[in-house]
Write a protein that holds these residues in place. Sequence first.
Motif, mmCIF file in Angstrom:
data_model
loop_
_atom_site.group_PDB
_atom_site.id
_atom_site.type_symbol
_atom_site.label_atom_id
_atom_site.label_comp_id
_atom_site.label_asym_id
_atom_site.label_seq_id
_atom_site.Cartn_x
_atom_site.Cartn_y
_atom_site.Cartn_z
ATOM 1 N N LYS A 144 0.234 7.815 -4.457
ATOM 2 C CA LYS A 144 0.269 7.033 -3.949
ATOM 3 C C LYS A 144 -1.209 6.096 -2.776
ATOM 4 O O LYS A 144 -1.272 5.763 -2.302
ATOM 5 N N VAL A 145 -1.925 5.868 -4.087
ATOM 6 C CA VAL A 145 -3.353 5.620 -4.254
ATOM 7 C C VAL A 145 -3.128 3.631 -3.859
ATOM 8 O O VAL A 145 -3.047 2.697 -3.095
ATOM 9 N N ILE A 146 -2.544 3.208 -5.154
ATOM 10 C CA ILE A 146 -1.930 1.538 -5.128
ATOM 11 C C ILE A 146 -0.457 1.078 -4.490
ATOM 12 O O ILE A 146 0.217 2.445 -5.151
ATOM 13 N N VAL A 147 -0.240 0.276 -4.382
ATOM 14 C CA VAL A 147 1.465 0.410 -4.018
ATOM 15 C C VAL A 147 1.899 0.083 -5.685
ATOM 16 O O VAL A 147 2.478 0.061 -6.880
ATOM 17 N N ARG A 148 3.707 0.431 -5.096
ATOM 18 C CA ARG A 148 4.327 1.023 -5.825
ATOM 19 C C ARG A 148 4.923 -0.597 -6.701
ATOM 20 O O ARG A 148 5.641 -1.671 -6.048
ATOM 21 N N THR A 149 4.959 -0.896 -8.407
ATOM 22 C CA THR A 149 5.707 -1.667 -8.661
ATOM 23 C C THR A 149 6.294 -1.352 -10.033
ATOM 24 O O THR A 149 6.219 -0.253 -10.356
#
Length: 197
Positions: A144-149
């Motif tokens: 959960k450090v960067i946005v999920r894609t």
Amino acid sequence: MARKARAEMIEETRTKLLSAGRQAFGTIGYADTSMDDLTASVGLTRGALYHHFGDKKGLLQAVVKELDVEMDVRLEQISDAAVGHWEGFVGRCRAYLAMALEPEIQRIVLRDAPSVLGNAYSQSSQSHCLASMAHMLQQLMDEKVIVRTDSESLARLLNGGLVDTAFWIASCKDAEAGLATSLHSLSIVLSGLLLDK
């Protein structure tokens, strides 16, 4: 004195040719490298070159592969030494762009290899980078450090941008200035991925 084993002699010859090729391609470039001069510089014949690499292009391919492996090792060391996964990822991206200033990488990997070896080289050389980048991005999403894609498509976008930018830096009249502006732009792009800004 014991005679060298055949396998040892074969490896020694191959290593000499690789080293001579790397030296010549890195200093005078692929086009200006004479195979006769190259083989003579290490006390070998053109036949030895053809036996081990097929031709001059095959030697370039082997030299580029060796450089790619070394670059990967250096990038891995950067991410391994970083405080966290995000810092390691950013450090790798920045270091990759900075490598475009190194004369040997600039001339062999970023100038000669694409023009001589074409798309086949680019695709095979990028497959390992894409896989490791996708893995790192997935890890950052899971933490959960960067946005999920989709991690693979994001890796392709970022890697493609980094590679294209490295080519651009290598061809800039002022490569140092090109690197500086590229690092600034990279920071903006990467910070856009963060969940907590």
